[in-house]
Enzyme design. Structure first.
Site, PDB file in Angstrom:
ATOM      1  N   GLU A 113       0.789  -1.224   0.000  1.00  0.00           N
ATOM      2  CA  GLU A 113       0.000   0.000   0.000  1.00  0.00           C
ATOM      3  C   GLU A 113       0.826   1.282   0.000  1.00  0.00           C
ATOM      4  O   GLU A 113       0.367   2.311  -0.487  1.00  0.00           O
ATOM      5  CB  GLU A 113      -0.931   0.003   1.233  1.00  0.00           C
ATOM      6  N   SER A 389     -45.671 -23.952 -14.507  1.00  0.00           N
ATOM      7  CA  SER A 389     -47.043 -23.471 -14.699  1.00  0.00           C
ATOM      8  C   SER A 389     -47.357 -22.211 -13.894  1.00  0.00           C
ATOM      9  O   SER A 389     -48.401 -21.601 -14.106  1.00  0.00           O
ATOM     10  CB  SER A 389     -48.035 -24.567 -14.334  1.00  0.00           C
TER      11      SER A 389
END
Length: 834
Positions: A113, A389
């Site tokens: 970092e 369905s």
């Protein structure tokens, strides 16, 4: 003597102009010198003043927000009665001291970092120069160039927007932090604050969560894995994507090697390790109730506010939702009850999902994404499956009624008939009965008459109606008669189905599904308030009324959804799809549905397996989904004012104002004391001046919880326990002043040892008989299954999203295989009677 020059006769003109030009050039040089000198001096002064302003601005912000250094406020989520149901961060962090942080772990983060962390004073000038160049090239702020100190400043005080103004403020705070804190303090605070995905904050808890390890016991590859996560926590954490995590880990290890922290041999050895997920370490998030709903609400908050998830969780926001605590708890209890589901032959459980919403305004009242749903898990409420369905009202009966040419009493034809190569087959016990009313066709879920009706009105009307209800179909592969029976290329999710059915319940008007009502900042200001779009009339009101009328028949005696009936008016539809596994002859199914609505709420239930194969199929058809719907909705709606389909329900009682309901009891624990023969219960105290506690218990074999004790302090003994019994407990906080009772704590289970007696024979469990193809024994007629569409030769169907693709949207960890897809029915394959 040479002749005297007269006045006015000077030197030759060329000589005079050359001298003048020389003086002019010297004058211009002096002007440039003084200009540059004063400009430089002004620049130096401005730089000094600017630097002082930066320092003063950072010191001012730091002084005004000193308490933020201690710990950012966790945001909280509240239900529809303003009861707090979840804290979004405070229980998911553990602070580490600097002495607990191994040097190699610190170096891993520094190498990744901010490699000049020990050298700069909060701002990396070299990094800023590189970032400026990249920003100029890209013509936008794309390069961060943030030091560890700047990242800490951003996490503490600022948002994540990449603007030059924000960067300046961030830099000023970073300089102030460097002036007031040591490097060790800054690094420690940074490692305690950063987000590691899955709701985990701080490196100490991340080590426990991902590796079940203390910081001092971390290995190099584990340190590198942790250092890889903050770049993109939801992308690089090993639980959600081990492959991406390993790739990013390799980058971290390379940086550590390049900067001299590890040898090349150490680097290669750490790169080669394969991450194997362990049993989830409890981060404390399990203390939060209703995780599916909380996760969904957080995602919605990110969307409507434009903030990051990290900001939402740590911003001290109060997120008020439409969640109904009774309904959600009922759903959670039902999904925890194994008797509601079929037993799997192995450790892959039969799965399910359910969502409940108020169709008058689209507010989601309850939601659960699966059995054993873990935080940020795979939310099956949003995963598409074949609807069978249950899709008939959307592509057949609804659009037919909306034409005005049909009514529930219209006569359809239920005949054995082919349409080209497509030959739909009735799966009912009595097949092909010829003339049949629309109402009876839907009630018995007959396939032949549904396809006949779609053919009569035209496929385009079915497609258009589905799209209006929020489910656009594939423009090339779903233009066929198989959509009458839910044979879709992609499928639809339970949330989509609930939203579509809500339009039937809402007099044909559109419904906007949402969880969040409003969001307040920590100072009480309203950050967001729901204001839904103006409802659209998606169908005629008469169409919606007719659909409600005929779908009420489905849940009556003789209907396929009779098992869903509850103690109030109900309309709905079942759905089932065949397994679709080539070469397998079985009546078992892949998906089972029930979607229904009362005058007040709509709910959708889906059941199935994440990975469908010959060993993982549903035996009970749609009757199990209907039964689960009934079991949940009876209890979930017990306090909801009752209405009717021809009369508006009574108004909902006013909810108490925010702040009056006490917080949820946390850390409930219980154990059996053999010597005293009692169960000792203890929990964390709830803040408040007039708080007491109510203890609820359910013994083995009892259907409901009963309030057995009250307590003035966080601890009590239950003396009324019996040997050989097991008990479940939960506790609520009660505010004696306001008369408000908090939401229940998490439940715990305590088993009491039995007394030694002569053993008695235990009856063996009778074998489960495979249900008949047409109907399950002891139940109302089941939903006839429709085939799962599969590709035919020459077709190139668009597959349903795989679990991995879906997880990219949902943030969860998917199984290895998702629902099958295709379009066999769409391409003319015949129906096989189950």
């Amino acid at each position: 003597m040479p002749e005297q020059r007269k006045k006015g006769e000077g030197r030759p003109s060329g000589a005079k102009s050359a001298k003048g030009r020389g003086r002019s050039r010297a004058s211009r040089k002096r002007k440039w010198f003084y200009g540059l000198f004063f400009a430089g001096a002004l620049g130096v002064v401005c730089a000094i003043v600017g630097y002082l302003l930066v320092i003063l601005n950072g010191e001012r912000i730091l002084a005004a927000n000193r308490d933020v250094l201690l710990r950012g406020d966790a945001s909280a989520i509240y239900d529809s009665s303003n009861g707090k149901i979840a804290s979004l961060a405070s229980v998911n962090s553990q602070d580490a001291q600097f002495s607990e942080l191994p040097e190699l772990l610190r170096n891993a983060f520094i190498a990744t970092e901010d490699k000049r962390f020990e050298e700069h004073s909060g701002i990396d000038v070299i990094g800023i120069g590189r970032a400026i160049v990249k920003d100029i090239i890209a013509r936008s702020a794309v390069e961060g160039a943030s030091t560890i100190t700047q990242q800490l400043a951003r996490n503490l005080f600022l948002n994540q927007d990449k603007t030059f103004f924000r960067k300046a403020t961030e830099a000023s705070i970073a300089v102030a932090l460097e002036n007031q804190l040591s490097k060790d303090e800054i690094l420690t605070m940074y490692l305690n604050r950063i987000y590691f995905g899955n709701g985990v904050y701080g490196v100490k808890l991340a080590a426990k969560y991902y590796f079940n390890s203390s910081l001092e016991d971390l290995k190099l590859w584990q340190m590198a894995t942790l250092a890889a996560i903050p770049k993109a926590p939801s992308y690089y954490n090993p639980k959600d994507d081990a492959e991406r995590s390993a790739g990013r880990r390799a980058v971290v290890l390379t940086l550590m090697n390049n900067q001299g922290y590890i040898t090349e041999a150490e680097m290669e050895q750490a790169k080669a390790v394969v991450y194997k997920p362990l049993d989830n370490y409890s981060t404390g998030s399990s203390r939060n109730k209703f995780m599916t709903y909380v996760d969904y609400a957080v995602k919605e908050a990110v969307q409507v506010t434009g903030r990051t998830e990290d900001e939402i969780r740590l911003g001290g926001f109060k997120i008020y939702t439409a969640l109904n605590a009774t309904a959600q708890q009922t759903v959670e209890d039902a999904f925890d009850d194994d008797s509601n589901f079929e037993k799997s032959p192995d450790d892959q459980k039969q799965q399910a999902a359910m969502v409940i919403m108020d169709h008058s305004d689209g507010s989601i009242k309850a939601m659960i994404g699966g059995r054993d749903y873990v935080r940020k898990g795979w939310n099956r409420v949003t995963v598409p499956r074949q609807p069978g369905s249950a899709f008939k009202p959307i592509t057949v009966y609804g659009p037919a009624l909306d034409t005005g040419d049909y009514t529930p009493d219209s006569i359809l034809r239920d005949d054995k008939k082919c349409y080209g190569d497509y030959c739909p087959t009735d799966s009912n016990r009595v097949k092909y009965i010829g003339p049949i009313t629309m109402a009876q066709s839907l009630k018995e879920s007959r396939n032949a008459s549904a396809v006949w009706l779609l053919n009569e009105i035209g496929v385009s009307k079915g497609v258009a109606f589905s799209e209006k209800l929020g489910m656009p179909l594939d423009k090339s592969k779903d233009r066929n008669l198989s959509i009458a029976l839910g044979g879709l290329t992609t499928g639809v999710s339970p949330l989509q189905m609930a939203t579509a059915y809500s339009a039937f319940a809402n007099d044909g008007r559109s419904v906007d599904a949402h969880t969040i009502v409003r969001i307040e900042s920590s100072d009480g200001a309203t950050v967001y308030e729901y204001a839904g779009p103006k409802p659209k009339q998606l169908m005629k009101e008469q169409t919606a009324a007719y659909m409600t009328q005929i779908m009420q028949g489905v849940v009556q005696s003789g209907g396929t959804g009779a098992g869903a009936a509850i103690d109030r008016p109900l309309a709905g539809k079942t759905g089932t799809t065949q397994h679709g596994i080539p070469g397998l002859k079985s009546s078992y199914n892949r998906d089972a549905w029930f979607v229904g609505y009362t005058p007040e709420w709509t709910a959708a239930v889906w059941m199935g397996y994440d990975k469908t194969d010959k060993d993982h199929l549903l035996k009970k058809s749609s009757s199990a989904a209907a039964a689960l719907f009934s079991k949940v909705m009876r209890k979930a709606m017990k306090d909801v004012p009752r209405g009717s389909f021809d009369k508006a329900p009574a108004p909902t009682p006013q909810t108490p104002p925010p702040g009056e309901q006490p917080d949820q009891v946390l850390d409930l624990q219980g154990s059996y004391d053999e010597n005293a023969m009692l169960v000792a219960l203890r929990w964390s105290p709830v803040e408040g001046e007039s708080i007491s506690y109510r203890i609820y218990r359910k013994a083995e074999g009892e259907a409901d919880y009963a309030r057995i004790l009250d307590a003035a302090s966080p601890g009590v003994a239950d003396l009324s326990v019996a040997p050989g019994m097991s008990y479940e407990y939960y506790v609520t906080a009660y505010d004696d002043a306001s008369g408000q009772e908090g939401v229940p704590s998490a439940k715990i289970f305590v088993e009491i040892p039995g007394v030694e007696l002569s053993p008695s024979p235990t009856p063996s469990e009778p074998p489960i008989a495979e249900p008949s193809p047409s109907e399950e024994p002891g139940t109302e007629p089941s939903e006839p299954a429709v085939p799962t569409p599969t590709p035919t030769p020459g077709s190139t169907p668009t597959p349903m999203p795989t679990p991995t693709e879906q997880a990219a949207t949902d943030g969860g960890t998917p199984p290895t295989e998702g629902p099958a897809s295709g379009d066999e029915a769409a391409q003319g394959a015949g129906f096989v009677s189950p």
